[in-house]
Design an enzyme around this catalytic site. Structure first.
Site, short mmCIF file in Angstrom:
data_model
loop_
_atom_site.label_atom_id
_atom_site.label_comp_id
_atom_site.label_asym_id
_atom_site.label_seq_id
_atom_site.Cartn_x
_atom_site.Cartn_y
_atom_site.Cartn_z
N HIS A 1 53.58 26.19 68.35
CA HIS A 1 54.46 26.70 69.41
C HIS A 1 55.11 25.51 70.11
CE1 HIS A 1 51.49 25.62 72.42
NE2 HIS A 1 50.59 26.47 71.95
N HIS B 1 53.10 22.33 71.18
CA HIS B 1 52.83 21.33 70.14
C HIS B 1 54.09 20.51 69.88
CE1 HIS B 1 50.11 24.82 68.97
NE2 HIS B 1 49.30 23.90 69.45
N CYS C 1 31.87 26.16 72.40
CA CYS C 1 33.07 27.01 72.36
C CYS C 1 33.81 26.68 71.07
CB CYS C 1 33.97 26.79 73.57
SG CYS C 1 35.57 27.62 73.35
N CYS D 1 37.52 25.58 71.67
CA CYS D 1 37.67 24.15 72.03
C CYS D 1 37.06 23.26 70.97
CB CYS D 1 36.94 23.82 73.33
SG CYS D 1 37.54 24.64 74.79
N CYS E 1 34.11 30.71 77.90
CA CYS E 1 34.72 29.39 78.13
C CYS E 1 35.87 29.58 79.13
CB CYS E 1 35.25 28.88 76.79
SG CYS E 1 36.47 27.55 76.96
N HIS F 1 39.33 29.22 77.13
CA HIS F 1 39.72 30.22 76.13
C HIS F 1 39.41 31.66 76.52
CE1 HIS F 1 40.07 26.62 73.60
NE2 HIS F 1 40.97 27.33 72.97
N LYS G 1 48.76 27.69 80.92
CA LYS G 1 49.06 26.90 79.72
C LYS G 1 49.52 27.84 78.61
CE LYS G 1 46.85 23.89 76.33
NZ LYS G 1 45.72 24.03 75.44
N LYS H 1 48.68 30.18 71.92
CA LYS H 1 48.74 31.27 70.96
C LYS H 1 47.62 32.26 71.22
CE LYS H 1 50.80 32.48 68.20
NZ LYS H 1 50.69 32.30 66.76
N1 MSP Z 1 42.84 19.16 66.89
C1 MSP Z 1 42.78 18.79 68.26
C2 MSP Z 1 43.25 17.36 68.47
C3 MSP Z 1 42.54 16.33 67.68
S1 MSP Z 1 43.18 14.75 67.94
C4 MSP Z 1 42.11 13.73 67.25
C5 MSP Z 1 43.64 19.73 69.10
N2 MSP Z 1 44.58 20.38 68.45
S2 MSP Z 1 45.54 21.48 69.09
O1 MSP Z 1 46.37 21.93 68.00
O2 MSP Z 1 44.79 22.48 69.77
O3 MSP Z 1 46.37 20.76 70.19
C6 MSP Z 1 47.16 19.68 69.88
C7 MSP Z 1 47.94 19.22 71.08
O4 MSP Z 1 48.84 20.23 71.50
C8 MSP Z 1 47.09 18.85 72.28
O5 MSP Z 1 47.54 17.59 72.76
C9 MSP Z 1 47.41 19.90 73.28
O6 MSP Z 1 47.34 19.42 74.58
C10 MSP Z 1 48.85 20.23 72.90
N3 MSP Z 1 49.24 21.51 73.45
C11 MSP Z 1 48.74 22.74 73.14
N4 MSP Z 1 49.29 23.65 73.99
C12 MSP Z 1 50.12 23.03 74.85
C13 MSP Z 1 50.96 23.41 75.90
N5 MSP Z 1 51.05 24.67 76.29
N6 MSP Z 1 51.69 22.45 76.51
C14 MSP Z 1 51.66 21.14 76.12
N7 MSP Z 1 50.88 20.74 75.15
C15 MSP Z 1 50.07 21.64 74.51
O7 MSP Z 1 43.43 19.80 70.29
#
Ligand code: MSP
Length: 531
Positions: A21, A24, A130, A133, A155, A158, A305, A308
């Site tokens: 989304h 990311h 969790c 997380c 959690c 989540h 935040k 998904k």
């Molecule tokens: N797999 C772990 C990271 C491992 S790094 C060694 C992870 N993955 S994630 O897919 O859940 O998230 C990846 C990144 O996307 C994180 O930095 C997270 O903060 C970012 N974001 C997820 N949702 C977000 C928002 N709504 N806004 C900004 N960034 C967001 O965590």
């Protein structure tokens, strides 16, 4: 930083349990802008991104979709995560998957060294976990469930129930590193950024660190612990090592020495993993800690935040299909102070698109090019005697370049864009006050008109160079139209005003940022799973 230095920048590696989304995409764009900027400074730049594919979350998603975790990961990587990079024009040099042989091999080497050095021991883990997380939780991280989870502990992030784990695990002696970590934060105040993130990390470590459980034995989707194949490595421990395994850790010392240490761009939710656990792991092996860890804010929807799992995720294509890729990149970098949370709204995006990109920058480019075409048959004139108004443009361009570069050095991307926009605004003001269309009416003003047009084209060239990291497509089109030499992405950004070109302009076939007629959606469009 002097140019030519090593600049290694990373994004977190993304879980492949679902499709991306805009949250990311936000992380990706920020890292991409920094990488492109540093490449244009002549730094020895390396930009890594990738996917995090092990752990229970992926295993369960795959099982729920009647497939194996490996084929699930393969599908999501090829159908969703790699296409994301193209969809938002990401210039990564490498893409690592934690299922890559090179990564698995590097993890085994890392782990074996920790074991041999005595930093790992066997223990009993009893506590909450969790899966959302992929993290062991303290009671203070939990809240009472409501609705279908009434009576259970959930959690706080989540809102799903945590699981009580009781396992024989391997533990990393993280508690040994609290003092060394505190010394690191003290010696290098910019190690964790921004300041608010640093303070949070410092007070967390000051409360004392527990050892970390780093293996799981109740499922097998992960990298096997080298000396005990009945355990797989805890997914976060495995994932953090990607930053080292991707640049040759343990197998190619020359590449590792050339690239390491890295600047890590991460969301603030995963700051502790990067600013506490990861440096401790490196310290245990006598390796350098990361260069910097920057925790950016969240994109919020309805004050929460975007996620998904809470069905608030917006697919990047929902924005790029209407506004284009450059506008997507620009909007999030400009509208949100890097490091702070930001609320996404279609109205704000639409307003900024119109005012800043279409009217402010795009229209300026079209007008200047059209006037050189009309009044000088496309030949960029020589500058004649200059006035304070022309000197002002040169001065703004120099200052904007310096300020923008200094802001990037502080990872303040929004400030860098604001600095560059001083030149957009100054050039628009210049055209308004110099009135080239009025000068063109009288041949006696020919030299003055030459100077005004030459100064304006020169300003556009500087803008193309300075905006290339954020607006790669528009900058490249503009660069071609004003006769810039070579690729705009190869121009020295810290000398943006000293560019040269063929001396001819070519009219733009279409505005850089066309008017958007269609109504923008009033409510967020959820990202839908393609898998
Ligand atoms: N797999 C772990 C990271 C491992 S790094 C060694 C992870 N993955 S994630 O897919 O859940 O998230 C990846 C990144 O996307 C994180 O930095 C997270 O903060 C970012 N974001 C997820 N949702 C977000 C928002 N709504 N806004 C900004 N960034 C967001 O965590």
């Amino acid at each position: 930083m002097a140019t030519g230095e090593s600049f290694y920048i990373t994004t977190p590696i993304f879980y492949v349990n679902d499709v991306p989304h805009i949250g990311h995409a936000y992380t990706e764009v920020a890292a991409d802008v920094l990488a492109r900027w540093h490449r244009q400074r002549g730094d020895d730049t390396w930009f890594l991104t990738g996917t995090d594919e092990h752990g229970q979350k992926i295993l369960r998603t795959a099982t729920a979709n009647d497939t194996t975790p490996q084929s699930w990961a393969d599908k999501l990587v090829s159908e969703a995560w790699q296409p994301l990079l193209e969809a938002i024009n990401i210039s990564n040099d490498d893409f690592i998957r934690t299922t890559d042989e090179r990564h698995e091999n590097g993890v085994r080497i890392f782990l074996q060294r920790l074991w041999d050095a005595g930093f790992i021991y066997t223990g009993e883990y009893k506590g909450y976990y969790c899966v959302g997380c992929e993290e062991y939780k303290q009671p203070s991280d939990l809240v009472d469930g409501t609705g279908q989870y009434e009576g259970q502990l959930v959690c706080a992030i989540h809102s799903i129930p945590v699981e009580l784990l009781e396992e024989k695990n391997y533990f990393f002696r993280m508690s040994d590193f609290a003092d060394r970590l505190l010394a690191l934060y003290e010696e290098r105040p910019d190690f964790v950024q921004p300041e608010s993130a640093r303070n949070e990390v410092v007070s967390f470590v000051k409360r004392g660190l527990d050892d970390l459980s780093i293996s799981r034995s109740s499922f097998d989707w992960g990298i096997k612990v080298p000396w005990d194949e009945s355990h797989v490595v805890y997914v976060w421990f495995d994932a953090l090592m990607n930053y080292a395994t991707a640049v040759g850790f343990g197998v190619d010392d020359e590449t590792f020495a050339r690239r390491w240490p890295a600047t890590h761009i991460v969301g603030k939710d995963i700051l502790r993993f990067h600013a506490v656990i990861w440096p401790a792991m490196l310290m245990a092996l006598g390796e350098e800690p990361p260069a910097r860890v920057f925790g950016h804010g969240w994109l919020l929807v309805g004050g929460e935040k975007m996620s998904k799992s809470k069905l608030t995720g917006i697919a990047p294509e929902a924005i790029t299909s209407t506004f284009g890729i450059d506008a997507f990149r620009y909007y999030f970098m400009r509208a949100i102070s890097f490091g702070q949370d930001g609320s996404f709204s279609w109205e704000d995006l639409s307003a900024r698109y119109q005012a800043e990109l279409a009217n402010g920058f795009g229209n300026l480019a079209s007008r200047v090019i059209a006037m050189v075409t009309r009044y000088r048959q496309g030949a960029v004139p020589e500058t004649g005697a200059t006035t304070p108004a022309d000197e002002h443009i040169y001065a703004v361009a120099r200052d904007a370049t310096q300020q923008a570069d200094a802001a990037i050095e502080r990872l303040a991307i929004h400030e860098s864009l604001a600095a560059v926009w001083q030149l957009v605004d100054a050039l628009n003001g210049y055209i308004t006050t110099q009135e080239p269309w009025a000068l063109a009416k009288d041949e006696a003003n020919a030299e003055r008109l030459d100077t005004v047009l030459a100064t304006a084209v020169h300003g556009l060239g500087a803008l193309a160079v300075l905006l290339a990291p954020v607006l790669p497509q528009a900058a490249s089109t503009l660069w071609g139209a004003i006769g810039g030499e070579g690729e705009v992405s190869a121009q020295a950004i810290d000398h943006a005003f000293e560019w040269s070109g063929s001396g001819r302009v070519t009219p733009l076939a279409a505005p850089l940022f066309p008017r958007i007629e269609a109504d923008t959606p009033a409510t967020p469009t959820p990202a839908t799973s393609k898998a």
